[in-house]
Design a protein around this motif. Structure first.
Motif, PDB file in Angstrom:
ATOM      1  N   VAL A 194       0.977  -1.258   0.186  1.00  0.00           N
ATOM      2  CA  VAL A 194       0.038  -0.040  -0.065  1.00  0.00           C
ATOM      3  C   VAL A 194       0.825   1.315   0.076  1.00  0.00           C
ATOM      4  CG1 VAL A 194      -1.920   1.064   1.335  1.00  0.00           C
ATOM      5  CG2 VAL A 194      -1.512  -1.246   1.552  1.00  0.00           C
ATOM      6  N   GLU A 195       0.432   2.213  -0.971  1.00  0.00           N
ATOM      7  CA  GLU A 195       1.111   3.522  -0.671  1.00  0.00           C
ATOM      8  C   GLU A 195       0.758   4.136   0.740  1.00  0.00           C
ATOM      9  OE1 GLU A 195       1.941   7.060  -3.456  1.00  0.00           O
ATOM     10  OE2 GLU A 195       2.132   4.838  -4.217  1.00  0.00           O
ATOM     11  N   ASN A 196       1.981   4.314   1.394  1.00  0.00           N
ATOM     12  CA  ASN A 196       2.000   4.633   2.771  1.00  0.00           C
ATOM     13  C   ASN A 196       3.009   5.612   3.285  1.00  0.00           C
ATOM     14  OD1 ASN A 196       1.749   4.554   5.693  1.00  0.00           O
ATOM     15  ND2 ASN A 196       2.585   2.317   5.517  1.00  0.00           N
ATOM     16  N   LYS A 197       2.589   6.712   3.846  1.00  0.00           N
ATOM     17  CA  LYS A 197       3.476   7.660   3.850  1.00  0.00           C
ATOM     18  C   LYS A 197       4.287   7.630   5.264  1.00  0.00           C
ATOM     19  CE  LYS A 197      -0.202  10.797   5.517  1.00  0.00           C
ATOM     20  NZ  LYS A 197      -0.802  12.388   5.520  1.00  0.00           N
ATOM     21  N   TYR A 198       3.932   6.529   5.838  1.00  0.00           N
ATOM     22  CA  TYR A 198       4.700   6.232   7.124  1.00  0.00           C
ATOM     23  C   TYR A 198       5.544   5.231   6.960  1.00  0.00           C
ATOM     24  CZ  TYR A 198       0.796   9.063   8.929  1.00  0.00           C
ATOM     25  OH  TYR A 198       0.169  10.381   8.886  1.00  0.00           O
ATOM     26  N   ALA A 199       5.931   4.702   5.681  1.00  0.00           N
ATOM     27  CA  ALA A 199       6.296   3.563   5.541  1.00  0.00           C
ATOM     28  C   ALA A 199       7.888   3.864   5.497  1.00  0.00           C
ATOM     29  CB  ALA A 199       6.026   2.880   4.127  1.00  0.00           C
ATOM     30  N   GLY A 200       8.745   2.819   5.558  1.00  0.00           N
ATOM     31  CA  GLY A 200      10.280   3.084   5.668  1.00  0.00           C
ATOM     32  C   GLY A 200      10.725   3.828   4.167  1.00  0.00           C
ATOM     33  N   ARG A 201      12.138   4.529   4.595  1.00  0.00           N
ATOM     34  CA  ARG A 201      12.835   5.010   3.544  1.00  0.00           C
ATOM     35  C   ARG A 201      14.007   4.379   3.365  1.00  0.00           C
ATOM     36  NH1 ARG A 201      11.260  10.084   6.136  1.00  0.00           N
ATOM     37  NH2 ARG A 201       9.031  10.710   5.668  1.00  0.00           N
ATOM     38  N   LYS A 202      14.521   4.632   2.217  1.00  0.00           N
ATOM     39  CA  LYS A 202      15.995   4.327   1.929  1.00  0.00           C
ATOM     40  C   LYS A 202      16.947   4.880   3.175  1.00  0.00           C
ATOM     41  CE  LYS A 202      15.291   1.365  -1.590  1.00  0.00           C
ATOM     42  NZ  LYS A 202      14.546   1.897  -2.651  1.00  0.00           N
ATOM     43  N   THR A 203      16.857   6.413   3.295  1.00  0.00           N
ATOM     44  CA  THR A 203      17.749   6.910   3.917  1.00  0.00           C
ATOM     45  C   THR A 203      17.523   6.774   5.463  1.00  0.00           C
ATOM     46  OG1 THR A 203      16.278   8.674   3.619  1.00  0.00           O
ATOM     47  CG2 THR A 203      18.082   8.622   2.255  1.00  0.00           C
ATOM     48  N   GLU A 204      18.859   6.774   5.941  1.00  0.00           N
ATOM     49  CA  GLU A 204      18.718   6.559   7.452  1.00  0.00           C
ATOM     50  C   GLU A 204      19.432   7.723   8.065  1.00  0.00           C
ATOM     51  OE1 GLU A 204      18.727   3.857  10.307  1.00  0.00           O
ATOM     52  OE2 GLU A 204      16.700   3.439   9.687  1.00  0.00           O
ATOM     53  N   GLY A 205      18.610   8.955   7.942  1.00  0.00           N
ATOM     54  CA  GLY A 205      19.673  10.230   8.120  1.00  0.00           C
ATOM     55  C   GLY A 205      19.170  10.475   9.523  1.00  0.00           C
ATOM     56  N   ARG A 206      18.010  11.373   9.757  1.00  0.00           N
ATOM     57  CA  ARG A 206      17.854  12.046  11.027  1.00  0.00           C
ATOM     58  C   ARG A 206      16.946  11.098  11.873  1.00  0.00           C
ATOM     59  NH1 ARG A 206      18.747  17.530  10.864  1.00  0.00           N
ATOM     60  NH2 ARG A 206      17.820  17.490  13.053  1.00  0.00           N
ATOM     61  N   ILE A 207      17.531  10.953  13.073  1.00  0.00           N
ATOM     62  CA  ILE A 207      16.694  10.247  13.965  1.00  0.00           C
ATOM     63  C   ILE A 207      16.080  10.930  15.238  1.00  0.00           C
ATOM     64  CG2 ILE A 207      17.181   8.104  15.752  1.00  0.00           C
ATOM     65  CD1 ILE A 207      18.124   7.566  13.150  1.00  0.00           C
ATOM     66  N   GLN A 231      25.032   9.084  13.354  1.00  0.00           N
ATOM     67  CA  GLN A 231      24.043  10.551  13.031  1.00  0.00           C
ATOM     68  C   GLN A 231      24.327  11.099  14.288  1.00  0.00           C
ATOM     69  OE1 GLN A 231      23.397   7.043  13.016  1.00  0.00           O
ATOM     70  NE2 GLN A 231      21.838   6.413  11.492  1.00  0.00           N
ATOM     71  N   ALA A 232      24.616  10.903  15.517  1.00  0.00           N
ATOM     72  CA  ALA A 232      24.862  11.834  16.590  1.00  0.00           C
ATOM     73  C   ALA A 232      26.117  12.752  16.169  1.00  0.00           C
ATOM     74  CB  ALA A 232      25.078  11.168  17.812  1.00  0.00           C
ATOM     75  N   GLY A 233      27.142  11.939  15.501  1.00  0.00           N
ATOM     76  CA  GLY A 233      28.186  12.816  15.309  1.00  0.00           C
ATOM     77  C   GLY A 233      27.953  13.780  14.172  1.00  0.00           C
ATOM     78  N   ARG A 234      27.113  13.615  13.297  1.00  0.00           N
ATOM     79  CA  ARG A 234      26.382  14.685  12.422  1.00  0.00           C
ATOM     80  C   ARG A 234      25.639  15.452  12.793  1.00  0.00           C
ATOM     81  NH1 ARG A 234      24.463  11.990   8.016  1.00  0.00           N
ATOM     82  NH2 ARG A 234      24.985   9.831   8.608  1.00  0.00           N
ATOM     83  N   LYS A 235      25.133  15.528  14.114  1.00  0.00           N
ATOM     84  CA  LYS A 235      24.120  16.079  14.785  1.00  0.00           C
ATOM     85  C   LYS A 235      22.706  15.836  14.124  1.00  0.00           C
ATOM     86  CE  LYS A 235      26.791  19.819  17.145  1.00  0.00           C
ATOM     87  NZ  LYS A 235      27.310  18.876  18.070  1.00  0.00           N
ATOM     88  N   LYS A 236      22.436  14.719  13.858  1.00  0.00           N
ATOM     89  CA  LYS A 236      21.260  14.384  13.139  1.00  0.00           C
ATOM     90  C   LYS A 236      20.390  13.640  14.312  1.00  0.00           C
ATOM     91  CE  LYS A 236      22.173  14.998   8.651  1.00  0.00           C
ATOM     92  NZ  LYS A 236      22.194  14.685   7.151  1.00  0.00           N
ATOM     93  N   VAL A 237      20.581  13.603  15.418  1.00  0.00           N
ATOM     94  CA  VAL A 237      19.785  12.897  16.558  1.00  0.00           C
ATOM     95  C   VAL A 237      18.894  14.074  17.389  1.00  0.00           C
ATOM     96  CG1 VAL A 237      19.696  11.105  18.403  1.00  0.00           C
ATOM     97  CG2 VAL A 237      21.241  10.851  16.592  1.00  0.00           C
ATOM     98  N   ASP A 238      17.889  13.941  17.320  1.00  0.00           N
ATOM     99  CA  ASP A 238      16.845  14.893  18.195  1.00  0.00           C
ATOM    100  C   ASP A 238      16.527  14.043  19.517  1.00  0.00           C
ATOM    101  OD1 ASP A 238      17.817  17.021  16.943  1.00  0.00           O
ATOM    102  OD2 ASP A 238      15.835  17.108  15.620  1.00  0.00           O
ATOM    103  N   VAL A 239      16.200  14.528  20.425  1.00  0.00           N
ATOM    104  CA  VAL A 239      15.624  13.945  21.539  1.00  0.00           C
ATOM    105  C   VAL A 239      14.301  14.738  21.991  1.00  0.00           C
ATOM    106  CG1 VAL A 239      15.834  13.026  23.820  1.00  0.00           C
ATOM    107  CG2 VAL A 239      17.659  12.766  22.212  1.00  0.00           C
ATOM    108  N   ILE A 240      13.128  13.910  22.182  1.00  0.00           N
ATOM    109  CA  ILE A 240      11.987  14.743  22.718  1.00  0.00           C
ATOM    110  C   ILE A 240      11.911  14.100  24.245  1.00  0.00           C
ATOM    111  CG2 ILE A 240       9.531  14.970  22.533  1.00  0.00           C
ATOM    112  CD1 ILE A 240       9.586  15.563  19.738  1.00  0.00           C
ATOM    113  N   ALA A 241      11.590  15.150  24.929  1.00  0.00           N
ATOM    114  CA  ALA A 241      11.214  14.410  26.286  1.00  0.00           C
ATOM    115  C   ALA A 241       9.656  14.286  26.805  1.00  0.00           C
ATOM    116  CB  ALA A 241      12.168  15.123  27.370  1.00  0.00           C
TER     117      ALA A 241
END
Lengths: 296, 81
Positions: free
Chosen positions: A64-77, A111-121
Motif C-alpha cells: 500500500v502506498e503509505n506515507k509512514y512506510a520506511g525510506r532508504k535513507t537513515e538520516g535523521r533520528i 548520526q549523532a556525530g553529524r548532529k542528526k539525532v534529536d531527543v524529545i522528552a
C-alpha cells in the motif's frame, strides 16, 4: 556511646519518614490499579484494530502506498524518552535516561556525530536527566500526565507522524518502561516510525484468510485510515505502560524504604537501650563507690 | 442472533444482542441485520443507531471508526467526539 537525646530524635525522624514512605506506597498501589485498568480497557480496541489491519494487509497483493512506510535513507533520528514527572521511584527514570544516552553513543553514534539525532522528552525527569548527561532536548511534553487520554496522546502522536511524513526525521524511536507486573518493569526501545505492516500474528491471519470480507470503500483506503490510528494506539499504549510501570516502581521503592526504616528503627532502639543501660550502670557505680568512700 | 460491540480506545460503549444497527459508512450509511455477509468498512462522522433485541433504540455519536463483521458478530471501533 551516642547521647540518649540524639538517638531519641533520630528514632522519631526515622519513624516519621517511615510513615511517609508507607503512605506513598499505599497511594502508588491505588494509582497502579487505575493505570492497569486503563491498559485493560484499551486492549480490546488495540487487538481488534491489529486484527483488522493484519487481515486486510494479508489480503492485499501489492504494497500500500503509505506515507509512514520506511525510506532508504537513515538520516535523521528522533528519540522519544518517556519518563515520569516525579521521582522517588527507584531506577525508573534514570534507566530511561541511561538507555537514551547509550543509544546516542552507540547505535546512532554516526548520526549523532553529524548532529542528526534529536531527543524529545516526555516527563520532567527526562528533561532534567538528559540535561545532566549533556544531551540536548529539542522539545518536551511535561503536563500530559495530569489528564492522560487517548485524545492527548493522539495529538502528540499526530505531530510526530506529521514531522515524519514531512521528512524531518527518517526514524522515530520510543524509549520507555514497559509494565510487566507491579514489581517488574522492562525497559524497551521500540521503533515507532517507519511503520511496518507485517503479518505478526499468525493466528489472526489464519482466521482472516478463512473469511472473505467485503471491503468498503476499498482495502487500500481502509489500510490508510487504520495505520495512523494504530500508531496513535501504539503511542498511547507506551504512555499507559509507562504510567503503570512508574507506579509499580514507586510502590516497590517505597516498600523497600519502609522496610529499611523498620530495620533502622530496630537498630537505633537497640543502641538507645544499650546507652540507657550504660548510663544507669554508671550511675549505680557512682552511688556505690560514693557510699563505699563514705564507709571507709 | 446478531451480537454487537462498540469499543473506543478507552472503554466499551455497548455490548449486547441486537436486531439491527445503522452505521455511517464512508460511502454511505448502511444497516446490518442478521446473516449479513462479512464486511470490513471505515466509518465517518455521524450517528450509530442501535435497535436492541427488546426494540430499545440507542444512538452513539462518533467522529470516525471502523466496523468488522463476521459470523453475526459486529465489532465497531469508534473515535468518540
Amino acid at each position: 556511646m551516642a547521647n540518649l537525646k540524639d538517638i531519641r530524635t533520630r528514632i522519631a525522624s526515622v519513624k516519621s519518614t517511615q510513615q511517609v514512605t508507607s503512605a506513598m506506597k499505599m497511594v502508588s498501589a491505588a494509582k497502579l490499579r487505575k493505570a492497569q485498568d486503563a491498559i485493560i480497557q484499551m486492549r480490546p480496541y488495540a487487538e481488534k484494530l491489529n486484527e483488522i489491519l493484519t487481515s486486510v494487509s494479508s489480503n492485499l497483493s501489492s504494497d500500500v502506498e503509505n506515507k509512514y512506510a520506511g525510506r532508504k535513507t537513515e538520516g535523521r533520528i528522533l528519540i522519544i524518552a518517556i519518563t515520569s514527572n516525579r521521582g522517588l521511584c527507584g531506577g525508573f527514570n534514570s534507566n530511561v535516561v541511561k538507555r537514551v544516552s547509550e543509544l546516542v553513543s552507540t547505535t546512532f553514534r554516526e548520526q549523532a556525530g553529524r548532529k542528526k539525532v534529536d531527543v524529545i522528552a516526555v516527563g520532567k525527569k527526562a528533561v532534567d536527566g538528559l540535561k545532566s548527561k549533556g544531551i540536548i532536548v529539542t522539545n518536551s511534553y511535561l503536563d500530559i500526565y495530569e489528564k492522560l487520554s487517548f485524545l492527548t496522546a493522539g495529538e502528540i502522536a499526530q505531530s510526530l507522524m506529521e514531522s515524519y511524513s514531512a521528512g524531518d526525521y527518517d526514524r522515530v524511536e520510543l524509549v520507555y518502561n514497559q509494565f510487566k507486573n507491579a514489581a517488574v518493569q522492562n525497559l524497551v526501545n521500540e521503533q515507532f516510525l517507519p511503520v511496518s505492516v507485517s503479518i505478526k500474528d499468525t493466528k489472526a491471519t489464519k482466521k482472516a484468510s478463512n473469511i472473505s470480507y467485503l471491503f468498503e470503500p476499498s482495502m487500500q483506503e481502509i489500510v490508510v485510515t487504520i495505520i495512523p490510528q494504530s500508531l496513535k494506539i501504539q503511542f498511547y499504549k507506551a504512555l499507559l505502560d509507562s504510567v503503570a510501570a512508574e507506579h509499580g516502581a514507586r510502590m516497590t521503592a517505597m516498600h523497600k524504604a519502609t522496610d529499611n526504616a523498620f530495620d533502622l528503627i530496630k537498630e537505633l532502639k537497640l543502641n538507645y537501650n544499650k546507652a540507657r543501660q550504660a548510663s544507669i550502670t554508671n550511675e549505680i557505680l557512682e552511688i556505690v563507690s560514693g557510699a563505699n568512700a563514705m564507709k571507709s | 442472533m446478531l451480537k454487537l460491540e462498540i469499543i473506543t480506545s478507552e472503554k466499551l460503549l455497548f455490548a449486547g444482542e441486537i436486531k439491527i444497527v445503522k452505521l455511517p459508512g464512508v460511502s454511505g450509511s448502511f444497516e446490518i441485520m442478521e446473516n449479513h455477509a462479512p464486511i470490513i468498512s471505515t466509518l465517518m462522522q455521524g450517528k450509530i443507531k442501535v435497535k436492541e433485541i427488546n426494540d430499545m433504540v440507542s444512538y452513539f455519536e462518533i467522529k470516525g471508526g471502523l466496523v468488522e463483521l463476521s459470523n453475526n458478530d459486529v465489532k465497531v471501533l469508534v473515535e468518540e467526539q
